[in-house]
Design an enzyme around this catalytic site. Structure first.
Site, short mmCIF file in Angstrom:
data_model
loop_
_atom_site.label_atom_id
_atom_site.label_comp_id
_atom_site.label_asym_id
_atom_site.label_seq_id
_atom_site.Cartn_x
_atom_site.Cartn_y
_atom_site.Cartn_z
N CYS A 132 0.69 -1.28 -0.07
CA CYS A 132 -0.06 0.21 -0.22
C CYS A 132 0.84 0.98 0.18
O CYS A 132 1.27 1.20 -0.59
CB CYS A 132 -0.77 -0.04 1.53
SG CYS A 132 -2.20 0.70 0.46
N HIS A 227 -3.54 -4.66 0.24
CA HIS A 227 -3.09 -5.35 2.04
C HIS A 227 -3.55 -6.47 2.23
O HIS A 227 -4.48 -7.43 2.61
CB HIS A 227 -3.91 -4.74 3.06
CG HIS A 227 -3.57 -2.73 3.24
ND1 HIS A 227 -2.54 -2.93 4.71
CD2 HIS A 227 -3.99 -2.16 2.58
CE1 HIS A 227 -2.66 -1.77 4.29
NE2 HIS A 227 -3.36 -0.84 3.35
N GLU A 229 -2.22 -8.88 3.87
CA GLU A 229 -2.07 -9.37 5.52
C GLU A 229 -3.52 -9.16 5.65
O GLU A 229 -3.49 -10.39 6.79
CB GLU A 229 -1.50 -8.01 6.42
CG GLU A 229 -2.67 -7.01 6.59
CD GLU A 229 -1.40 -5.61 5.56
OE1 GLU A 229 -2.04 -4.57 5.73
OE2 GLU A 229 -0.67 -6.31 4.59
#
Length: 251
Positions: A132, A227, A229
């Site tokens: 990001c 993202h 994660e």
């Protein structure tokens, strides 16, 4: 709650992955300002077999020397540049250009540190994954520019999960094991002009650049605008990005 990361690998054998922290004005457990890291990022690195090495983003008055950053990264085997607030526009826009009203959480100390880490990691060939804001940092570090705002709430990618097409044979496609991923996005800015040597290897349906690579670079490098994660604990494709980073960082 995220799935618990595997810790079967001995800590001494884990490659150190530098993970610059973020400044935070407040946290629930501390009385004063803090430096923080998204747990999901640290967990994803640990699951991949790496050891997240939290780095304090110290750059007083917005300045940090290349020698200092090189010294601090000398023990690290890879770099994970995380998300965060917006880069100050003066780093990529003309001095007279107005700052868009949507620009938020600008921190020149954070900017200086992240840019120095990105430049050193790419120059040295340290395996690097940028996420990001991290993608935007790399683009600016290599002389590229950003769109300060993508056009308001109807066009930004905040709280959005959408498909991203990945270039066949690209590092991001190899890491995720697919040429189409469902990306969890949270950004209102995006790449405008590409930095030197960078190529777009992923795009959303609206044409927004969602992945960058550096074909002429010395080491493994991938940057994604989303993202990974957010869903890595349950999505092997997203976890694959962290797995590939740690694999490249393993001696």
């Amino acid at each position: 709650m995220n799935a618990a990361p595997s810790v079967g690998t001995s800590i001494g054998a884990r490659p150190l992955i530098a993970l610059p922290q973020r400044f935070s004005a407040t946290t629930s457990a501390l009385r004063y300002e803090a430096v923080v890291t998204a747990r999901a990022l640290a967990d994803a690195v640990l699951r991949a077999g790496g050891e997240p090495f939290m780095m304090h983003p110290y750059a007083p008055e917005g300045r940090v020397s290349e020698a200092e950053v090189a010294g601090r990264l000398a023990r690290c085997d890879g770099v994970l540049l995380p998300g965060g607030g917006d880069l100050t526009p003066r780093l990529y826009a003309a001095a007279e250009a107005p700052v868009h009203e949507s620009v938020y959480d600008v921190d020149e100390e954070q900017d200086a540190f992240d840019l120095a880490v990105a430049r050193h990691a790419l120059a040295r060939g340290l395996p690097t994954l940028a996420v990001c804001r991290g993608l935007q940092v790399v683009n600016v570090a290599l002389g590229g520019t950003l769109r300060q705002d993508m056009g308001g709430p109807d066009r930004e990618h905040r709280h959005v999960v959408h498909p991203v097409r990945l270039a066949a044979g690209s590092a991001v496609a190899r890491a995720t094991g697919t040429e189409r991923v469902d990306a969890s996005c949270y950004h209102h800015q995006c790449v405008d002009r590409l930095g030197e040597g960078l190529v777009a290897t992923g795009r959303a349906a609206d044409g927004t650049i969602e992945a960058l690579e550096l074909p002429g670079g010395q080491g493994w490098f991938t940057a994604v605008q989303w993202h990974p994660e957010d869903t890595a604990a349950k999505d092997p494709a997203q976890q694959g990005l962290f797995d590939a980073l740690v694999a490249a960082a393993t001696p």
